[in-house]
Design a protein around this motif. Structure first.
Motif, PDB file in Angstrom:
ATOM      1  N   LEU A 142       0.659  -1.044  -0.095  1.00  0.00           N
ATOM      2  CA  LEU A 142      -0.051   0.107   0.079  1.00  0.00           C
ATOM      3  C   LEU A 142       0.904   1.358   0.181  1.00  0.00           C
ATOM      4  CD1 LEU A 142      -2.565  -1.094   2.725  1.00  0.00           C
ATOM      5  CD2 LEU A 142      -3.075  -0.865  -0.034  1.00  0.00           C
ATOM      6  N   GLN A 145       2.335   1.703  -3.354  1.00  0.00           N
ATOM      7  CA  GLN A 145       1.335   2.271  -4.522  1.00  0.00           C
ATOM      8  C   GLN A 145       0.908   3.704  -4.143  1.00  0.00           C
ATOM      9  OE1 GLN A 145      -0.119   0.701  -6.848  1.00  0.00           O
ATOM     10  NE2 GLN A 145      -1.578   2.393  -7.360  1.00  0.00           N
ATOM     11  N   LEU A 146       1.114   3.930  -3.064  1.00  0.00           N
ATOM     12  CA  LEU A 146       0.612   5.371  -2.613  1.00  0.00           C
ATOM     13  C   LEU A 146       1.943   6.331  -3.289  1.00  0.00           C
ATOM     14  CD1 LEU A 146      -1.195   7.594  -1.225  1.00  0.00           C
ATOM     15  CD2 LEU A 146       0.611   7.309   0.850  1.00  0.00           C
ATOM     16  N   GLU A 149       1.233   6.511  -6.980  1.00  0.00           N
ATOM     17  CA  GLU A 149       0.285   7.529  -7.203  1.00  0.00           C
ATOM     18  C   GLU A 149       0.816   9.010  -7.125  1.00  0.00           C
ATOM     19  OE1 GLU A 149      -2.930   7.311  -8.337  1.00  0.00           O
ATOM     20  OE2 GLU A 149      -2.651   4.962  -8.332  1.00  0.00           O
ATOM     21  N   ARG A 157      -6.201  10.476  -9.359  1.00  0.00           N
ATOM     22  CA  ARG A 157      -5.046  10.270  -8.534  1.00  0.00           C
ATOM     23  C   ARG A 157      -5.574  10.668  -7.240  1.00  0.00           C
ATOM     24  NH1 ARG A 157      -1.562  14.292  -6.787  1.00  0.00           N
ATOM     25  NH2 ARG A 157       0.438  13.560  -6.338  1.00  0.00           N
ATOM     26  N   MET A 160      -7.850   7.819  -5.650  1.00  0.00           N
ATOM     27  CA  MET A 160      -7.076   6.693  -5.295  1.00  0.00           C
ATOM     28  C   MET A 160      -6.094   7.038  -4.112  1.00  0.00           C
ATOM     29  SD  MET A 160      -6.115   3.446  -5.855  1.00  0.00           S
ATOM     30  CE  MET A 160      -6.908   3.189  -7.745  1.00  0.00           C
ATOM     31  N   SER A 161      -5.501   8.147  -3.844  1.00  0.00           N
ATOM     32  CA  SER A 161      -4.484   8.208  -2.877  1.00  0.00           C
ATOM     33  C   SER A 161      -5.280   8.224  -1.662  1.00  0.00           C
ATOM     34  CB  SER A 161      -3.851   9.616  -3.050  1.00  0.00           C
ATOM     35  OG  SER A 161      -3.076   9.731  -4.245  1.00  0.00           O
ATOM     36  N   TYR A 163      -8.152   6.761  -0.916  1.00  0.00           N
ATOM     37  CA  TYR A 163      -8.466   5.401  -0.493  1.00  0.00           C
ATOM     38  C   TYR A 163      -7.148   4.653   0.226  1.00  0.00           C
ATOM     39  CZ  TYR A 163     -12.919   5.790  -3.036  1.00  0.00           C
ATOM     40  OH  TYR A 163     -14.145   6.094  -3.529  1.00  0.00           O
ATOM     41  N   LEU A 164      -6.084   4.713  -0.474  1.00  0.00           N
ATOM     42  CA  LEU A 164      -4.947   3.943  -0.018  1.00  0.00           C
ATOM     43  C   LEU A 164      -4.591   4.650   1.435  1.00  0.00           C
ATOM     44  CD1 LEU A 164      -2.786   4.240  -3.244  1.00  0.00           C
ATOM     45  CD2 LEU A 164      -3.502   2.119  -2.269  1.00  0.00           C
ATOM     46  N   ILE A 165      -4.555   5.997   1.799  1.00  0.00           N
ATOM     47  CA  ILE A 165      -4.368   6.496   3.069  1.00  0.00           C
ATOM     48  C   ILE A 165      -5.150   6.013   3.967  1.00  0.00           C
ATOM     49  CG2 ILE A 165      -4.237   8.607   4.317  1.00  0.00           C
ATOM     50  CD1 ILE A 165      -3.209  10.083   1.741  1.00  0.00           C
ATOM     51  N   ALA A 167      -6.567   3.182   3.969  1.00  0.00           N
ATOM     52  CA  ALA A 167      -6.342   1.641   3.728  1.00  0.00           C
ATOM     53  C   ALA A 167      -5.141   1.554   4.794  1.00  0.00           C
ATOM     54  CB  ALA A 167      -6.024   1.132   2.686  1.00  0.00           C
ATOM     55  N   ILE A 168      -4.048   2.191   4.580  1.00  0.00           N
ATOM     56  CA  ILE A 168      -2.959   2.374   5.601  1.00  0.00           C
ATOM     57  C   ILE A 168      -3.402   2.351   6.959  1.00  0.00           C
ATOM     58  CG2 ILE A 168      -0.896   3.711   6.023  1.00  0.00           C
ATOM     59  CD1 ILE A 168      -0.541   3.871   2.732  1.00  0.00           C
TER      60      ILE A 168
END
Length: 297
Positions: A142, A145-146, A149, A157, A160-161, A163-165, A167-168
Motif C-alpha cells: 500500500l 502504491q501510494l 500515485e 489520482r 485513489m490516494s 483510499y490508499l491513505i 487503508a494504510i
C-alpha cells in the motif's frame, strides 16, 4: 541543542512555507529528506500536517516532545499535528514518510472508518511490526502504491490516494489495537474524540469541565465517567495534561521567559503557573528547563 524564540513550524521539514492545499499529501523515502543532512532531522513541528513514518529496516532515535526512544527494524511512528518531533537515523535506514494535510482526513469523521482512524489522529504512538512481518507484508505494498500515485499525474489520482491513505491507517489501527475491541460503544468513542478536539481548541482559554460538557451536550458527571472509562483520567486531568505538554515544549524548545510562557498558556498570574507546573512535575519551570537542556538526538 540550539534554541529559537519559537519552536520551528514547517510545511515539510526545512520548507517554511505552508502548502495551502486541503487535499495535499506527500510521500518520500527517509534518505531523500535526511541523507544530505547527516541522517538527522532537528526537533520541529507541523501546524497542519499529520505524519506517518514507516520504517522497513534500519534504526532510528526518535524524539517526541520531551521523550526519546530508540527503534530498530520495522515500525510505524504516528506524529499528529503540533507534536514536536526529531529523528536521527542510522545510515541506509529504509523507510517512508507520509505527510497528510489534516483537512484531507476530516471527511473520515463522518464515515464508517471514523472509529478506526480517529484514535490515531490525536496522540503520538509507535506501532511495532518486528514480530508481525505478515502484517507488514500487507502494509508495504500500500505504501508503494501510494508512492506510485504520488509520482505520476493520472486520472483519479487524488481519490485513489485518499483510499490508499485510509487503508494504510486502518491497517495501522489493527496492529495498534492488536485485535482488542474497546469497551466504549460508538457514541462514547465519538464523545471521547470530540472532547480531545475541544480541549485542543480551548485549553489556552482554561475552559472548565462544565463548559466542555455543555459543548458536548452532556452532563459533567457523565463526561467524567466517560473519561475515566476511556482514558482513566478525569476531564480536568486531560485539560491539565494538555497545558503541561505545551508548557514543556515551550520550556525545552524556546527561550521565552517563564512569565511569557505562562501568559501564552492563558495564566493571568505567572506565580500560579509556576505552582501548577511544580505540582504536576515536581520541579519548578526554571529547573525543568535547566535539566532538559541536554544534547538533542
Amino acid at each position: 541543542m540550539s534554541r529559537a524564540s519559537n519552536i520551528p513550524h514547517f510545511g515539510l521539514y526545512g520548507e517554511s512555507s505552508w502548502i495551502n492545499d486541503p487535499e495535499f499529501f506527500h510521500i518520500e523515502d527517509i534518505e531523500s529528506r535526511s541523507g544530505h543532512l547527516g541522517w538527522k532531522i532537528n526537533p520541529h513541528r507541523h501546524a497542519q500536517l499529520f505524519q506517518i513514518l514507516i520504517l522497513k529496516s534500519g534504526e532510528a532515535k526518535v524524539q517526541l516532545d520531551e521523550q526519546q526512544y530508540k527503534l530498530q527494524g520495522a515500525w510505524a511512528i504516528i506524529v499528529p499535528a503540533g507534536v514536536v518531533h526529531g529523528f536521527r537515523f542510522a545510515p541506509d535506514t529504509d523507510g517512508r514518510v507520509i505527510s497528510i494535510a489534516e483537512p484531507l482526513l476530516e471527511d473520515a469523521y463522518k464515515e464508517k472508518a471514523a472509529k478506526f482512524i480517529q484514535p490515531l489522529l490525536s496522540q503520538a504512538c509507535y506501532i511495532d511490526f518486528n514480530d508481525h512481518r505478515n502484517v507488514f507484508s500487507e502494509l508495504w505494498p500500500l505504501i508503494q502504491q501510494l508512492e506510485s500515485e504520488s509520482a505520476f499525474i493520472r486520472e483519479g489520482r487524488g481519490l485513489m490516494s485518499e483510499y490508499l491513505i485510509k487503508a494504510i491507517l486502518l491497517l495501522l489501527y489493527r496492529q495498534h489495537a492488536n485485535g482488542k475491541v474497546g469497551s466504549a460503544n460508538k457514541t462514547e468513542s465519538s464523545h471521547a474524540q470530540w472532547l480531545k478536539e475541544l480541549i485542543e481548541k480551548h485549553y489556552r482559554e482554561h475552559w472548565t469541565s462544565d463548559q466542555y460538557a455543555q459543548a458536548l451536550g452532556t452532563s459533567t458527571s457523565r463526561l467524567n465517567r466517560l473519561c475515566k472509562t476511556t482514558f482513566n483520567q478525569s476531564v480536568l486531568d486531560l485539560i491539565h495534561d494538555r497545558i503541561l505538554v505545551e508548557a514543556k515544549r515551550s520550556l525545552i524548545y524556546t527561550v521565552r521567559s517563564v512569565e511569557e510562557i505562562s501568559y501564552d498558556l492563558g495564566f493571568k498570574d505567572p506565580g500560579y503557573f509556576s505552582r501548577f507546573f511544580k505540582r504536576s512535575t515536581g520541579l519548578p519551570p526554571g529547573k525543568f528547563r535547566t535539566l532538559s537542556n541536554q544534547p538533542s538526538i
